[in-house]
Design a protein around this motif. Structure first.
Motif, PDB file in Angstrom:
ATOM      1  N   THR A 136       0.846  -1.198   0.000  1.00  0.00           N
ATOM      2  CA  THR A 136       0.000   0.000   0.000  1.00  0.00           C
ATOM      3  C   THR A 136       0.878   1.245   0.000  1.00  0.00           C
ATOM      4  O   THR A 136       0.645   2.193  -0.769  1.00  0.00           O
ATOM      5  CB  THR A 136      -0.933  -0.018   1.237  1.00  0.00           C
TER       6      THR A 136
ATOM      7  N   PHE B  99      -8.144  -5.683  -4.156  1.00  0.00           N
ATOM      8  CA  PHE B  99      -8.216  -5.300  -2.752  1.00  0.00           C
ATOM      9  C   PHE B  99      -8.365  -3.781  -2.722  1.00  0.00           C
ATOM     10  O   PHE B  99      -7.853  -3.083  -3.600  1.00  0.00           O
ATOM     11  CB  PHE B  99      -6.960  -5.752  -2.013  1.00  0.00           C
TER      12      PHE B  99
ATOM     13  N   THR C  13      -5.854  -0.747  -3.668  1.00  0.00           N
ATOM     14  CA  THR C  13      -5.544  -0.258  -5.022  1.00  0.00           C
ATOM     15  C   THR C  13      -6.221   1.086  -5.308  1.00  0.00           C
ATOM     16  O   THR C  13      -5.525   2.071  -5.585  1.00  0.00           O
ATOM     17  CB  THR C  13      -5.906  -1.329  -6.081  1.00  0.00           C
TER      18      THR C  13
ATOM     19  N   ASP D 166      -0.042  -2.978 -10.121  1.00  0.00           N
ATOM     20  CA  ASP D 166      -0.247  -3.569  -8.802  1.00  0.00           C
ATOM     21  C   ASP D 166       0.026  -5.070  -8.950  1.00  0.00           C
ATOM     22  O   ASP D 166      -0.830  -5.839  -9.376  1.00  0.00           O
ATOM     23  CB  ASP D 166      -1.660  -3.305  -8.291  1.00  0.00           C
TER      24      ASP D 166
ATOM     25  N   TYR E  59     -12.542 -10.642  -4.394  1.00  0.00           N
ATOM     26  CA  TYR E  59     -12.893  -9.605  -3.445  1.00  0.00           C
ATOM     27  C   TYR E  59     -14.319  -9.188  -3.730  1.00  0.00           C
ATOM     28  O   TYR E  59     -14.810  -9.393  -4.841  1.00  0.00           O
ATOM     29  CB  TYR E  59     -11.991  -8.377  -3.639  1.00  0.00           C
TER      30      TYR E  59
END
Ligand code: PLP
Length: 375
Positions: A57, A82, A85, A153, A315
């Protein structure tokens, strides 16, 4: 029977001894072991510049800052990931522009991404979902066409390959996570892989209080930087993990293939994209049409847990969270992301598992869903 979590890190005894040695060494915060870890990661990724962080993060947020993303900008990113991002995009006061994903790869739809580019677009921020690389040629063609930065990412994708090349060994700014559920861990931690030495110097400053050294050797502060430096204790864990990464990923591929082989053809279960040699299988997450099984996902997860098997959800669709609805997103915007958000279940997959463990998951799942166990 022993509880089977959906993920578990594999830490060998040598690493534990090395951590004890680091704790005895008197140097716990960023020091020689962080330098060694960054060098080892750089070696693995073909000599790229590597900067480590306390988390992915932090790495993503600093990458956006280094790339000059600010309140005037839009950043294109998938509606399934997640929440770290898109959160970091908002933390730069920029606007996340969500794009639907493919149902099987779970990766951002590149055609939709191309249509979403506006004069405000400054960057593309794809996710290599579960370790399956996005179509990199298409991604970078799009970025080059509009002069956009790319922040990959790659939280799930350490050791993944695209057309034989390791993710993070090429490309613009590539961010990895070393959280304990990732393919290698530093307990908490992350890293950026990049090419530009000037940007790397700026990142050094941004990740540690904005501190720089003047020509006379005295400390100066250039900007309000963060405090995102990895510790030597964490780096020691990373140094113990990295040599095992390729073997871990081979094991993940074998186990994922076993799931695919046995679950193939079952009605109302949509399997993730077929095993690809470059896939690092950070997780194995089929979609289950719970309505067809007259069962809620919550009840399924509780029943699996009851039988000693952990199930994750990776997710829920991002645009349906309160924060992102407040930006104007609503149900119906991204049908694939919404279906994934409702039907996805992450089955156990980690290198310490055996084929028998996979078989146990499959037979338990079939009993709970009341379907005939496949051969
Ligand atoms: C896709 C994705 N991006 C970013 C992150 C954030 O990683 P970290 O926990 O290292 O900050 C995660 C962590 O789960 C993730 O899955």
């Amino acid at each position: 029977m022993e509880y089977l979590p959906f993920t578990r890190p594999s830490i060998d005894e040598t690493t534990i001894e090395d951590v004890v040695a680091t704790l005895h060494s008197g140097w716990l915060a960023t020091g020689p072991r962080v330098a060694r870890f960054e060098a080892a990661l750089s070696g693995y990724l073909g000599g790229r510049i590597i900067k480590s962080f306390t988390s992915a993060t932090a790495a993503l947020e600093i990458a956006l800052e280094a790339a000059g993303i600010s309140d005037e900008h839009e950043v294109i990113t998938p509606a399934i990931s997640f929440t770290a991002t898109p959160n970091v995009i908002l933390r730069r006061n920029a606007t996340p522009v969500f794009i639907d994903v493919d149902l099987k790869t779970r990766n951002m739809d590149m055609e939709a991404a191309a249509h979403a580019v506006t004069p405000k677009t400054r960057a593309l921020m794809p996710v290599h979902f579960a370790g399956l690389p996005v179509e990199m040629n298409t991604l970078y063609d799009l970025a080059n066409k509009h002069n956009l930065r790319v922040i990959e990412d790659a939280a799930h994708a350490i050791g993944s390959r695209y057309k034989g090349k390791l993710i993070g060994s090429f490309g613009d700014l590539v961010s990895f996570s070393f959280h304990p559920n990732k393919n290698i861990t530093t307990i908490e931690g992350g890293a950026l892989s990049l090419v530009n030495t000037e940007e790397a110097e700026q990142i050094d400053i941004l990740r540690f209080h904005g501190i720089s050294r003047r020509d006379d050797g005295e400390m100066d502060v250039l900007l309000p930087g963060g405090k995102y430096n990895l510790s030597d204790v964490a780096a020691t864990v990373g140094l113990g993990q990295l040599p095992h990464l390729d073997a871990f990923n081979i094991k993940r591929r074998q186990l994922a293939q076993h799931y695919l082989d046995r679950l193939e053809g079952l009605e109302n279960i949509l399997l993730p994209e077929k095993a690809d040699s470059g896939h690092s299988w950070h997780m194995f997450a089929p979609l289950i049409n719970f309505k067809a099984f007259k069962m809620t996902r919550r009840a399924f997860i509780a029943a699996m847990h009851e039988k000693g098997i952990g199930i994750g959800i990776h997710y829920p669709a991002l645009h349906l969270f309160t924060l992102y609805r407040s930006l104007g997103y609503a149900r119906g915007d991204f049908p694939n992301a919404e279906r994934i958000g409702e039907e996805t279940v992450t089955l156990p997959l980690f290198p310490g598992m055996t084929v028998n463990d996979v078989n146990r998951v499959i037979s338990t799942l079939c009993k709970i869903l009341d379907i005939k166990e496949p051969n």
